[in-house]
Enzyme design. Sequence first.
Site, PDB file in Angstrom:
ATOM      1  CG  ASP A  93       3.465  39.031  17.710  1.00 44.12           C
ATOM      2  OD1 ASP A  93       3.469  38.123  18.540  1.00 44.12           O
ATOM      3  OD2 ASP A  93       2.672  39.998  17.743  1.00 44.12           O
ATOM      4  CD1 TRP A 151      -3.172  32.380  14.180  1.00 46.51           C
ATOM      5  CD2 TRP A 151      -1.682  32.363  12.512  1.00 46.51           C
ATOM      6  NE1 TRP A 151      -3.328  31.196  13.490  1.00 46.51           N
ATOM      7  CE2 TRP A 151      -2.420  31.157  12.467  1.00 46.51           C
ATOM      8  CE3 TRP A 151      -0.664  32.572  11.561  1.00 46.51           C
ATOM      9  CZ2 TRP A 151      -2.200  30.170  11.510  1.00 46.51           C
ATOM     10  CZ3 TRP A 151      -0.447  31.594  10.612  1.00 46.51           C
ATOM     11  CH2 TRP A 151      -1.201  30.409  10.581  1.00 46.51           C
ATOM     12  CG  ASN A 152      -2.715  35.653   8.087  1.00 40.90           C
ATOM     13  OD1 ASN A 152      -3.393  36.378   8.815  1.00 40.90           O
ATOM     14  ND2 ASN A 152      -3.089  35.304   6.881  1.00 40.90           N
ATOM     15  N   PRO A 176      -6.612  40.980  19.077  1.00 42.35           N
ATOM     16  CG  PRO A 176      -4.530  41.840  19.660  1.00 42.35           C
ATOM     17  CD  PRO A 176      -5.926  41.683  20.169  1.00 42.35           C
ATOM     18  CG  LEU A 243     -31.166  41.490  14.678  1.00 45.35           C
ATOM     19  CD1 LEU A 243     -32.454  42.294  14.554  1.00 45.35           C
ATOM     20  CD2 LEU A 243     -31.060  40.520  13.503  1.00 45.35           C
ATOM     21  CD  GLU A 249     -12.420  40.049   4.245  1.00 45.60           C
ATOM     22  OE1 GLU A 249     -12.158  39.081   3.509  1.00 45.60           O
ATOM     23  OE2 GLU A 249     -12.853  41.126   3.825  1.00 45.60           O
ATOM     24  CD  GLU A 384      -7.565  28.420   4.861  1.00 42.07           C
ATOM     25  OE1 GLU A 384      -8.130  28.256   5.948  1.00 42.07           O
ATOM     26  OE2 GLU A 384      -7.444  29.535   4.314  1.00 42.07           O
ATOM     27  CD  GLU A 461     -10.966  43.400   6.302  1.00 43.30           C
ATOM     28  OE1 GLU A 461     -10.048  42.604   6.071  1.00 43.30           O
ATOM     29  OE2 GLU A 461     -11.204  43.889   7.426  1.00 43.30           O
TER      30      GLU A 461
HETATM   31  P1  NAD Z   1      -9.204  31.336  13.909  1.00 46.22           P
HETATM   32  O1  NAD Z   1     -10.545  31.271  13.307  1.00 46.22           O
HETATM   33  O2  NAD Z   1      -8.741  30.208  14.734  1.00 46.22           O
HETATM   34  O3  NAD Z   1      -9.090  32.623  14.853  1.00 46.22           O
HETATM   35  C1  NAD Z   1      -9.348  33.922  14.373  1.00 46.22           C
HETATM   36  C2  NAD Z   1      -9.648  34.842  15.534  1.00 46.22           C
HETATM   37  O4  NAD Z   1     -10.938  34.531  16.059  1.00 46.22           O
HETATM   38  C3  NAD Z   1      -8.690  34.735  16.707  1.00 46.22           C
HETATM   39  O5  NAD Z   1      -8.428  36.029  17.199  1.00 46.22           O
HETATM   40  C4  NAD Z   1      -9.473  33.926  17.724  1.00 46.22           C
HETATM   41  O6  NAD Z   1      -9.101  34.156  19.048  1.00 46.22           O
HETATM   42  C5  NAD Z   1     -10.877  34.420  17.473  1.00 46.22           C
HETATM   43  N1  NAD Z   1     -11.959  33.531  17.899  1.00 46.22           N
HETATM   44  C6  NAD Z   1     -11.930  32.192  18.019  1.00 46.22           C
HETATM   45  N2  NAD Z   1     -13.142  31.740  18.424  1.00 46.22           N
HETATM   46  C7  NAD Z   1     -13.951  32.812  18.552  1.00 46.22           C
HETATM   47  C8  NAD Z   1     -15.313  32.994  18.915  1.00 46.22           C
HETATM   48  N3  NAD Z   1     -16.095  31.971  19.235  1.00 46.22           N
HETATM   49  N4  NAD Z   1     -15.810  34.242  18.928  1.00 46.22           N
HETATM   50  C9  NAD Z   1     -15.052  35.296  18.589  1.00 46.22           C
HETATM   51  N5  NAD Z   1     -13.750  35.181  18.242  1.00 46.22           N
HETATM   52  C10 NAD Z   1     -13.201  33.959  18.216  1.00 46.22           C
HETATM   53  O7  NAD Z   1      -8.222  31.637  12.704  1.00 46.22           O
HETATM   54  P2  NAD Z   1      -6.612  31.682  12.729  1.00 46.22           P
HETATM   55  O8  NAD Z   1      -6.127  30.298  12.860  1.00 46.22           O
HETATM   56  O9  NAD Z   1      -6.153  32.720  13.675  1.00 46.22           O
HETATM   57  O10 NAD Z   1      -6.304  32.231  11.267  1.00 46.22           O
HETATM   58  C11 NAD Z   1      -6.240  31.420  10.157  1.00 46.22           C
HETATM   59  C12 NAD Z   1      -7.522  31.489   9.364  1.00 46.22           C
HETATM   60  O11 NAD Z   1      -7.834  32.842   9.064  1.00 46.22           O
HETATM   61  C13 NAD Z   1      -7.419  30.792   8.035  1.00 46.22           C
HETATM   62  O12 NAD Z   1      -8.590  30.057   7.768  1.00 46.22           O
HETATM   63  C14 NAD Z   1      -7.277  31.931   7.052  1.00 46.22           C
HETATM   64  O13 NAD Z   1      -7.697  31.627   5.754  1.00 46.22           O
HETATM   65  C15 NAD Z   1      -8.104  32.980   7.680  1.00 46.22           C
HETATM   66  N6  NAD Z   1      -7.705  34.300   7.211  1.00 46.22           N
HETATM   67  C16 NAD Z   1      -8.553  34.993   6.386  1.00 46.22           C
HETATM   68  C17 NAD Z   1      -8.184  36.228   5.887  1.00 46.22           C
HETATM   69  C18 NAD Z   1      -9.094  37.002   4.974  1.00 46.22           C
HETATM   70  O14 NAD Z   1      -8.919  38.193   4.848  1.00 46.22           O
HETATM   71  N7  NAD Z   1     -10.069  36.387   4.320  1.00 46.22           N
HETATM   72  C19 NAD Z   1      -6.958  36.770   6.228  1.00 46.22           C
HETATM   73  C20 NAD Z   1      -6.111  36.044   7.083  1.00 46.22           C
HETATM   74  C21 NAD Z   1      -6.497  34.811   7.564  1.00 46.22           C
END
Ligand code: NAD
Length: 487
Positions: A93, A151-152, A176, A243, A249, A384, A461
Amino acid sequence: MTQQPAASHFVDGKPIEDPAGRPIEVIYPATGETIATVHAGTDAIIEQALESAMRAQAEWAALTGTERGRVLRRAADIIRERNRELSELETFDTGKPLQETLVADALSGADALEYFGGIAATIGGETVGFGADFAYTRREPLGVCVGIGAWNYPIQIACWKAAPALACGNAMIFKPSEMTPLSALKLAEILIDAGAPAGLFNVVQGYGDVGAKLTGDPRVAKISLTGSVPTGKKVYAGAVEGLHHVTLELGGKSPLIVFDDADIESAIGGAMLGNFYSSGQICSNGTRVFVHSSIRDRFVERLVERTRAIVIGDPMDEAVQMGPLISAAQREKVRGYVETGKKEGAALEIGGGIPNIQGFDNGFFMEPAVFTGVTDDMTIAREEIFGPVMSVLDFDDEDEVIARANSTEFGLAAGVFTGNLARAHRTIARLQAGTCWINAYNLTPAGMPFGGVKASGFGRENAAAAIESYSQIKSVYVGLGPVESPY
Ligand code: NAD
């Protein structure tokens, strides 16, 4: 090679499909091959998920904490028993090497389930006396929670959200990332096998619009998002209307400070872990590595030597240390930052190119990159990147480095390497970051709260802090005497 699941979603205790939903191709990042196709959740699927979650939540919340904890601990055991299969799926994946997924993904999820399974029975309130009267508090669940993943770390994120949510008596609908939809389905199946009621943990696939529908539904009590800052802002704005409780995160640009009295080999190891693990796709990575100028040359020389030795290749080969990035677009974005770094005057010491890996010509691989001579105003030191690009910055003075480390909108994590523990604690106390390490980096045991400050989000978390995020307090005043009333 196909990893096609039984159906796209897992709702009300079983896999379900609605082919009317927008297709989502699942790509194995090492080869670029499609390994599955799932469909985004339609309104009908979302409705079923919400209805079954509400029903299951009422049933689940009526159990004792001990009973709920038992289910979570059973799920943890099943994950451990099936770790290899789950790790292989996670590697398909995400493209992350099996060497990593075998130790850091499903098992970290199992740790969270075990941890929260262990404390579920202890979740309770307190009693306060007021003369003859007293008050007590009940710690109650919020209701139906929505978890949205990046996705990470797909299965880890699903478990980190589900474990505390379920321990407190909530239900969860998990969406997811559209890039990595597969492993959360396995978690849903495992929770059923462990004895969870149907509907307690539902998985609905989809892009951002499905996430927005779920988070905007008035029946939802709480949203926990792991994702980027722009998505965090959208989710937070949407939550205002209802609300809803929110945990965010988000991203980071964390500082890792190496003082002149640090054990250099350990500091280099920490910096490499904090920049190259998971091909650098980790939110808490210490991507601004501040190295004291007196040790900088030695540090860079060994860092480059050790970076050159990283084994990149077939993620399923357990000797391989680095796999591809998640997608072609992500690699393009990261390589764009490498170009920007060069243009803005940083020195690329090593990497940044596309390696030649036999049999994997269409994979999204990239060589880990180290930049030196990076200054605070450069794009690569501010934004980032979410890829294997390390920036080394020089510093001379403690006050100076702390001010520079804090000069960012983000505040997820920070690290300090030094042999002087007084300096370590003094520095950490002044750094604006939610999760910090001294002489270590990126270790996140389930017993330690994890989360950020500033634009990196809020809420925590893991650990007991997560219980606060998934429960609410009801205060109950108990009068034991006659009611004194002026009327
Ligand atoms: P992303 O913000 O593009 O997507 C995250 C999730 O949000 C996906 O499941 C996406 O489908 C969903 N999403 C997108 N738009 C939405 C909306 N309007 N309403 C509700 N959900 C929505 O992030 P990404 O590219 O999947 O992941 C990378 C980012 O995540 C990086 O910035 C990374 O730093 C962050 N991240 C943070 C943590 C943490 O614990 N702080 C951990 C892992 C990744």
